[in-house]
Design an enzyme around this catalytic site. Structure first.
Site, PDB file in Angstrom:
ATOM      1  N   LYS A 165     -17.894 -59.214 -27.916  1.00 53.29           N
ATOM      2  CA  LYS A 165     -17.484 -58.225 -28.927  1.00 53.29           C
ATOM      3  C   LYS A 165     -16.209 -57.567 -28.401  1.00 53.29           C
ATOM      4  O   LYS A 165     -16.231 -56.493 -27.799  1.00 53.29           O
ATOM      5  CB  LYS A 165     -18.612 -57.212 -29.161  1.00 53.29           C
ATOM      6  CG  LYS A 165     -18.488 -56.536 -30.521  1.00 53.29           C
ATOM      7  CD  LYS A 165     -19.807 -55.936 -30.949  1.00 53.29           C
ATOM      8  CE  LYS A 165     -19.622 -54.943 -32.072  1.00 53.29           C
ATOM      9  NZ  LYS A 165     -19.007 -55.480 -33.284  1.00 53.29           N
TER      10      LYS A 165
HETATM   11  N1  PXG Z   1     -20.723 -60.347 -36.394  1.00 47.82           N
HETATM   12  C1  PXG Z   1     -19.602 -59.674 -36.079  1.00 47.82           C
HETATM   13  C2  PXG Z   1     -18.315 -60.397 -35.959  1.00 47.82           C
HETATM   14  C3  PXG Z   1     -19.666 -58.289 -35.851  1.00 47.82           C
HETATM   15  O1  PXG Z   1     -18.561 -57.617 -35.528  1.00 47.82           O
HETATM   16  C4  PXG Z   1     -22.038 -58.350 -36.324  1.00 47.82           C
HETATM   17  C5  PXG Z   1     -21.917 -59.716 -36.506  1.00 47.82           C
HETATM   18  C6  PXG Z   1     -23.383 -57.703 -36.442  1.00 47.82           C
HETATM   19  O2  PXG Z   1     -23.863 -57.279 -35.155  1.00 47.82           O
HETATM   20  P1  PXG Z   1     -24.807 -56.000 -35.003  1.00 47.82           P
HETATM   21  O3  PXG Z   1     -25.118 -55.966 -33.552  1.00 47.82           O
HETATM   22  O4  PXG Z   1     -24.008 -54.804 -35.454  1.00 47.82           O
HETATM   23  O5  PXG Z   1     -25.997 -56.226 -35.844  1.00 47.82           O
HETATM   24  C7  PXG Z   1     -20.900 -57.615 -35.981  1.00 47.82           C
HETATM   25  C8  PXG Z   1     -20.987 -56.152 -35.766  1.00 47.82           C
HETATM   26  C9  PXG Z   1     -17.199 -52.245 -38.575  1.00 47.82           C
HETATM   27  C10 PXG Z   1     -18.352 -52.652 -37.776  1.00 47.82           C
HETATM   28  O6  PXG Z   1     -16.587 -51.255 -38.207  1.00 47.82           O
HETATM   29  C11 PXG Z   1     -18.583 -53.977 -37.446  1.00 47.82           C
HETATM   30  C12 PXG Z   1     -19.688 -54.288 -36.672  1.00 47.82           C
HETATM   31  C13 PXG Z   1     -20.549 -53.354 -36.271  1.00 47.82           C
HETATM   32  C14 PXG Z   1     -20.313 -52.051 -36.612  1.00 47.82           C
HETATM   33  C15 PXG Z   1     -19.192 -51.689 -37.362  1.00 47.82           C
HETATM   34  O7  PXG Z   1     -16.896 -52.901 -39.585  1.00 47.82           O
HETATM   35  N2  PXG Z   1     -19.844 -55.565 -36.366  1.00 47.82           N
END
Ligand code: PXG
Length: 301
Positions: A165
């Protein structure tokens, strides 16, 4: 670590946004980083997005495990041990008046020279933002999202692994912009081999005949904390789970498709590339898992 109070953050003031940067608290206006920080100059760093429900952080340990794994993968030493990081995140949340909050935890390579050599960055920067987030209007959770398959693929797993990430979200942002230009709510991205990977910041599930299908993380997608929680809930509810590569055909012909992420939580897809998915609104399995997820976050385990 005992972060010192700063910039008018008195114990009684009704703080909303709270920002901790390398040991000091700031409010939204005073939270600034050096332009020489390599997180800014090169996207050299890692982050987490974490939710708090009723003052309790949801699966903080899982988020921190992923943060430290991401840091390891980019050869970055997080300057404080994981238990201290957990204490700092808890403390920052406590400083805010927000009980239902979204926290952004960021670790960058730190302040250095121009030039991408990370040896010029002696100390990584650590930032914890306590704020809120809302990705879609409330009605989308009822009606579902309109979605397009973006032409921009996710990063190749041996280039910048999507399991990290990292602060490099450009391919996801470019994909998102394709969706915005086309007037849809969200995008689905494929991997370099043409398999379905994830949405711009969410994992994805297809449902047919009480079985959930979702791409496995080892093919090169982010292993979402929400994704893992949904898989656990689906097991409890006796749904089938298959982690397997999917292609667009599998989504077009599924009874339900839904997306999961910390920010979006669970949201269904009503239309993909012009095809209605299932009934065209949130289906029964998506609704059931959303209810179970709400119960889970309010229990806090
Ligand atoms: N794929 C990607 C590429 C992400 O960035 C997820 C899946 C889901 O992961 P989690 O652990 O959150 O269930 C993410 C998470 C935003 C934002 O600001 C993006 C994420 C999390 C929180 C906020 O758009 N991405």
């Amino acid at each position: 670590m005992a972060p010192e109070a700063d910039s008018g953050a008195t114990s009684w003031s009704p703080l909303v946004t709270v920002v901790w940067i390398d040991g000091k608290y700031h409010d939204r206006d005073t939270a600034v980083l050096s332009v020489f920080d390599h997180g800014f100059l090169y996207g050299d760093g890692v982050f987490e997005g974490i939710r708090a429900y009723s003052g309790r952080l949801f699966r903080l340990d899982r988020h921190l495990d992923r943060l430290y794994a991401s840091a390891k993968a980019i050869w970055l030493d997080v300057p404080l041990p994981q238990p201290e990081m957990a204490a700092l995140v808890e403390e920052a949340l406590g400083r805010s008046s927000l009980k239902d909050a979204y926290l952004r935890l960021v670790v960058t390579r730190g302040v250095g020279d121009l030039g991408l050599d990370p040896r010029k960055c002696p100390k990584p920067s650590v930032i914890c933002i306590v704020d809120t987030i809302r990705l879609y209007p409330a009605d989308r959770y009822e009606k579902g999202l309109t979605v397009l398959t973006a032409a921009t693929p996710i990063n190749h797993r041996e280039s910048l692994s999507p399991r990290i990430k990292s602060l490099n979200y450009l391919s996801h942002i470019l994909a998102k912009m394709e969706g915005i230009a086309a007037g849809v709510d969200e995008v689905i991205m494929l991997d370099a081999g043409g398999y379905v990977a994830e949405a711009s910041g969410m994992n994805l599930f297809a449902v047919s005949d009480r079985t959930l299908r979702t791409p496995p993380p080892y093919t090169g997608i982010l292993r979402g904390v929400t994704r893992d929680a949904i898989i656990e809930l689906a097991h409890e509810a006796n749904y089938g789970i298959e982690e397997q590569p999917l292609n667009r055909y599998d989504l077009y012909t599924a009874q339900e498709v839904f997306l999961t992420g910390t920010a979006a939580e669970i949201v269904s897809v009503s239309k993909l590339d012009g095809r209605s998915i299932g009934s065209g609104t949130a289906g029964p399995v998506t609704r059931d898992l959303s209810r179970r997820f709400r119960a889970l976050v309010s229990r806090g385990d």
